[in-house]
Design a protein around this motif. Structure first.
Motif, short mmCIF file in Angstrom:
data_model
loop_
_atom_site.label_atom_id
_atom_site.label_comp_id
_atom_site.label_asym_id
_atom_site.label_seq_id
_atom_site.Cartn_x
_atom_site.Cartn_y
_atom_site.Cartn_z
N LEU A 199 0.83 -1.20 0.00
CA LEU A 199 0.00 0.00 0.00
C LEU A 199 0.87 1.25 0.00
O LEU A 199 1.99 1.23 0.49
N LYS A 200 0.32 2.34 -0.51
CA LYS A 200 1.04 3.61 -0.53
C LYS A 200 0.16 4.72 0.02
O LYS A 200 -1.07 4.69 -0.14
N GLN A 201 0.79 5.70 0.67
CA GLN A 201 0.07 6.87 1.16
C GLN A 201 1.03 8.05 1.23
O GLN A 201 2.25 7.88 1.17
N GLU A 202 0.49 9.25 1.39
CA GLU A 202 1.33 10.41 1.63
C GLU A 202 1.98 10.28 2.99
O GLU A 202 1.46 9.62 3.89
N ASN A 203 3.13 10.93 3.17
CA ASN A 203 3.85 10.82 4.44
C ASN A 203 3.03 11.39 5.59
O ASN A 203 2.72 12.58 5.64
N LYS A 204 2.66 10.52 6.53
CA LYS A 204 1.87 10.91 7.69
C LYS A 204 2.49 10.45 8.99
O LYS A 204 2.00 10.78 10.06
N GLY A 205 3.55 9.66 8.91
CA GLY A 205 4.15 9.12 10.13
C GLY A 205 3.77 7.67 10.34
O GLY A 205 2.85 7.15 9.71
N PRO A 206 4.48 7.00 11.23
CA PRO A 206 4.29 5.56 11.42
C PRO A 206 2.93 5.14 11.96
O PRO A 206 2.41 4.10 11.60
N GLY A 207 2.34 5.95 12.87
CA GLY A 207 1.05 5.59 13.44
C GLY A 207 -0.03 5.48 12.38
O GLY A 207 -0.69 4.44 12.24
#
Length: 331
Positions: free
Chosen positions: A61-69
């Motif tokens: 899966l991919k997402q914008e950088n939001k942090g590990p949580g």
């Protein structure tokens, strides 16, 4: 439907991920899937994933950088396992890791588990020294290693397993940028769920590989401890203040040396000698024990200074939740 789902957030760490996937491919217990969440990486790890696509059941899966949580929450939504296991991309798993976990969760008399971490014999000297500083009884009281004596056991996200039904009921990880794993464990315990330390289910954790990034990490951990206390009253324990007292003690020695006698400076030899001796006994390596002194000072001063700043900003000035070095969590 697999019994376990490994959920791994990744940010520009394809080489480390490849090493982790290799160890997952060697697990003696095979009933699991792997969910990898690319958290806004500039250098995606799709080639590494393709390499193991025939050996492991992988969801990418991919997402914008939001942090590990948030990345872990994204992975959990797609996971199919009865148990979710969160590990960091810079970890390696012994071949029998999941076999040990399966034996322990089979009875299901607990809702969430965690395991200790340790440095791998093949890690470099700095990584071994930092690993010592983060798990030694002299620096952290052993509460991040394989001991529970100084505090309630809170599983941490580099090696944390939880029943999927419980994770959903909890709403996953919060929006905290640092300390989100402790926040999760604290909320879980408040709701009456149970945790368990599985000492044999350890991981080899590389952690940071230089003192600059290590300092940033532990500084934010010091701030996070105050943030956590405000969110969860009563979770701050005397052991958490030791690094700050360590910082104050060094300042006091300098004052004594200036206004009383320079002989007080000899007190600065006590900690290095003690740490080096203990690290030598723990690791059996002279080079690692020498660097362990630098790692221990980085850990205690970084955490202690962050703790002091958090105390001043949150408790005295009454400002909102914050963290330092926030441009990128993973650096």
């Amino acid at each position: 439907m697999p019994s376990f789902s490994f959920i791994i957030p990744v940010y520009n760490r394809s080489e480390e991920l490849e090493e982790l996937l290799f160890t997952l491919s060697k697990q003696t217990f095979r009933d699991f899937e792997v969910v990898i969440v690319e958290d806004g990486s500039q250098h995606p790890c799709n080639l590494v994933i393709d390499k193991y696509s025939n050996e492991l059941q992988i969801t990418y899966l991919k997402q914008e950088n939001k942090g590990p949580g948030p990345a872990r929450n994204t992975g959990a939504k797609s996971a199919k396992g009865r148990w979710l296991i969160f590990v960091d991309s810079d970890c390696l798993l012994p071949e029998n890791y999941l076999e040990i976990v399966n034996e322990n969760v089979d009875s299901e008399d607990f809702d969430c588990f965690g395991g200790p971490d340790r440095p791998h014999p093949n890690f470099n000297t700095i990584q071994k020294a930092i690993g010592y500083a983060m798990s030694s009884v002299l620096t952290t009281g052993g509460i991040r290693g394989a001991k529970e004596k100084l505090d309630i056991f809170y599983p941490r996200s580099y090696n944390l397993g939880v029943r999927q039904s419980v994770f959903k009921a909890m709403g996953g990880f919060s929006d905290m940028r640092f300390g989100e794993d402790l926040d999760f464990s604290m909320r879980l315990l408040k709701k009456g769920y149970s945790t368990r330390l599985i000492k044999e289910a350890f991981v080899f954790h590389k952690r940071r590989n230089n003192f600059r990034s290590f300092f940033k990490q532990v500084y934010n951990s010091g701030i996070a401890r105050i943030n956590l206390e405000i969110r969860h009253k009563g979770t701050l324990k005397p052991v958490h203040t030791i690094p700050s007292l360590f910082v104050g003690g060094h300042l006091f020695i300098i004052i004594l040396a200036i206004f009383a006698s320079p002989w007080y400076l000899l007190l600065f030899l006590v900690v290095p000698i003690t740490v080096m001796s203990h690290a030598m006994n723990e690791t059996g390596e002279i080079r690692t024990s020498v660097w362990a002194v630098a790692a221990a000072y980085t850990q205690t001063f970084g955490y202690g200074l962050g703790f002091i700043e958090g105390l001043i900003v949150r408790k005295i000035l009454g400002k909102k939740e914050f963290h330092a070095f926030s441009s990128n969590f993973y650096k």
